[in-house]
Motif scaffolding. Structure first.
Motif: not given
Length: 478
Positions: A38, A42, A195-201, A203, A231
């Protein structure tokens, strides 16, 4: 959270019409990762954004005025072609170089300014581009091969910045602000991605423009694409605090996004036809109007022949469109059958009612709004049409506090009331009526010239018939 910014350039006191300059274009985000922990991701993402910042500030940055031969290099002292375009050229003058769709289709591609006026639009679109090569001799290509495992992140950032200018603003001043906004938007996109990273995906960041009330101007917010409004309530609350907005109107929901005047609505319905009308003049009178945007629904639309029986359905559809386009609901405007099915579901009508050509009235409109949209309504009973003249205060208060369209039904007719002009001292009143009985095409001039949307005197109503008015109440939400 600094996730939005004002987009006003011209002084509100300046003379002359306003023009919106809008810059759009893709910036390619490409990030090569040796590892996927992570912290490293970043850092690499931030380095990639630093590279994009450098591109926007470089001499390779190009802004091309759409539908014109004008190309501008904003970081070269506002160098431009044709040569007649200088840093001191006003933004308004750019319109003289732009082609209309009719000229383009006819092959009238003029490379010179000939005193012709540009298209009758208040928006000038510019395309954000990057030069791929630099002038001068090119170095010999060098090939190298390096084999190692890595992870590649790539996406396209949809840059979209706007400013409002007046005829007094120069290209130099406007472009300096646009470049500043492009840089700021990159900062906001970086925040959204991190802020909205999920793993290597990743948004995709999504810029959305909003026109705020009370002369607060156009504001851009960068939202994470694909994340529903439900949300993002915490972010909207911060925006309401930042701009000192009340917490009972969804100003920053995506459905409230600003609609640029040069972009047609894709669904084909007219929006807010009353805006082209001249207000009636009454002694000490004030005008109280529907707040926000609605669609005009009338007979014979949607391949539905409801001539003679569907006026209340169409009035209800106009009301539902208001709640949809203000972001209160996400449900599409209901069809006639969906309206009928809702009344069957609550036990108001028998099953054969679905698919019939039976009329509905204000009470049914109230029930459907509650069933399909969870919107409550007040009902105003008027024993005869002559009494409507005495309802000025109640109607004015409705448009001040709720701002929703009103459905009125009496006899076999239904209409939509969009506003009133009312004098508290004399009691004189006029009604702004949207008539669902219109059977023609979406021709704004015909609709307004022929009075299908227009101001009506008290004698418009049958003076002896009783009327029920459905006054939808606005949910108090952000």
């Amino acid at each position: 959270m600094e996730n939005c910014y004002l987009l006003v350039l011209g002084d509100s006191q300046s003379s002359g019409p306003e023009t919106i300059l809008r810059v759009r274009g893709p910036l390619e985000f490409k990030c090569l990762l040796d590892r996927t922990d992570a912290l490293l991701m970043r850092k690499e993402i931030s380095r990639t954004f630093e590279t994009l910042h450098s591109q926007v500030k470089s001499e390779s940055c190009v802004l091309a005025v759409c539908n014109s031969p004008v190309v501008i290099w904003p970081n070269r002292g506002v160098c431009a072609t044709p040569e007649e375009i200088t840093p001191d050229t006003s933004c308004e003058e750019l319109k003289q170089w732009m082609q209309t769709d009719e000229q383009e289709s006819a092959g009238k591609r003029s490379a010179k300014k000939r005193g012709k006026k540009g298209p009758a639009t208040s928006v000038i679109n510019l395309r954000l581009l990057m030069e791929g090569t630099k002038p001068g001799p090119l170095p010999a290509p060098v090939l190298s091969r390096n084999v190692h495992k890595s992870h590649f992140l790539a996406t396209t950032l949809p840059m979209d910045c706007v400013i409002c200018t007046t005829c007094d603003d120069t290209i130099k001043t406007a472009l300096e602000l646009l470049l500043e906004l492009l840089t700021h938007q990159l900062h906001e996109m970086e925040k959204v991605i991190l802020q909205h990273m999920k793993g290597t995906k990743l948004l995709l960041p999504e810029p959305v423009h909003f026109l705020l009330p009370e002369s607060k101007g156009l504001v851009t917010v960068v939202y994470p694409a694909g994340v529903p409004d439900s949300q993002l309530e915490a972010q909207r609350k911060e925006l309401h605090q930042q701009y000192e907005l009340p917490n009972d109107w969804p100003y920053f929901r995506r459905a409230n996004a600003y609609h640029f005047p040069n972009e047609p609505y894709k669904d084909g319905y007219l929006r807010n036809p009353h805006l082209v009308l001249t207000h009636p003049s009454l002694d000490n009178g004030k005008v109280y109007l529907v707040q926000g945007t609605y669609s005009y629904h009338h007979y014979m639309q949607d391949r539905m022949d409801d001539n003679g029986w569907g006026c209340a359905y169409r009035s209800l559809q106009s009301i539902c469109s208001w709640f949809l386009q203000q972001g209160y609901v996400g449900r599409p405007v209901p069809t006639h059958k969906e309206i009928q099915q809702a009344l069957v579901d609550i036990g108001d009508k028998p099953a054969p009612f679905v698919g019939s050509r039976q009329w509905i009235g204000s009470i049914e409109v109230q029930a459907v709004l509650n069933q399909l949209l969870q919107v409550t309504s007040k009902i105003m009973f008027v024993s005869q049409g002559s009494e409507l003249s005495s309802k000025g205060r109640e109607l004015a208060n409705h448009f001040l506090t709720e701002g929703t369209p009103i459905m009125i039904g009496g006899g076999v007719l239904a209409h939509t009331i969009l506003g009133v002009a009312w004098s508290e001292t004399t009691g004189e009143i006029r009604y702004l009526i949207l008539d669902p009985h219109y059977t023609g095409g979406e021709d704004l001039q015909v609709i307004t010239d022929k009075g299908w949307c227009g101001w009506k005197r008290p004698d418009f109503w049958d003076q002896t018939a009783y009327y029920n008015l459905c006054l939808p109440q606005r949910p108090k939400v952000i």
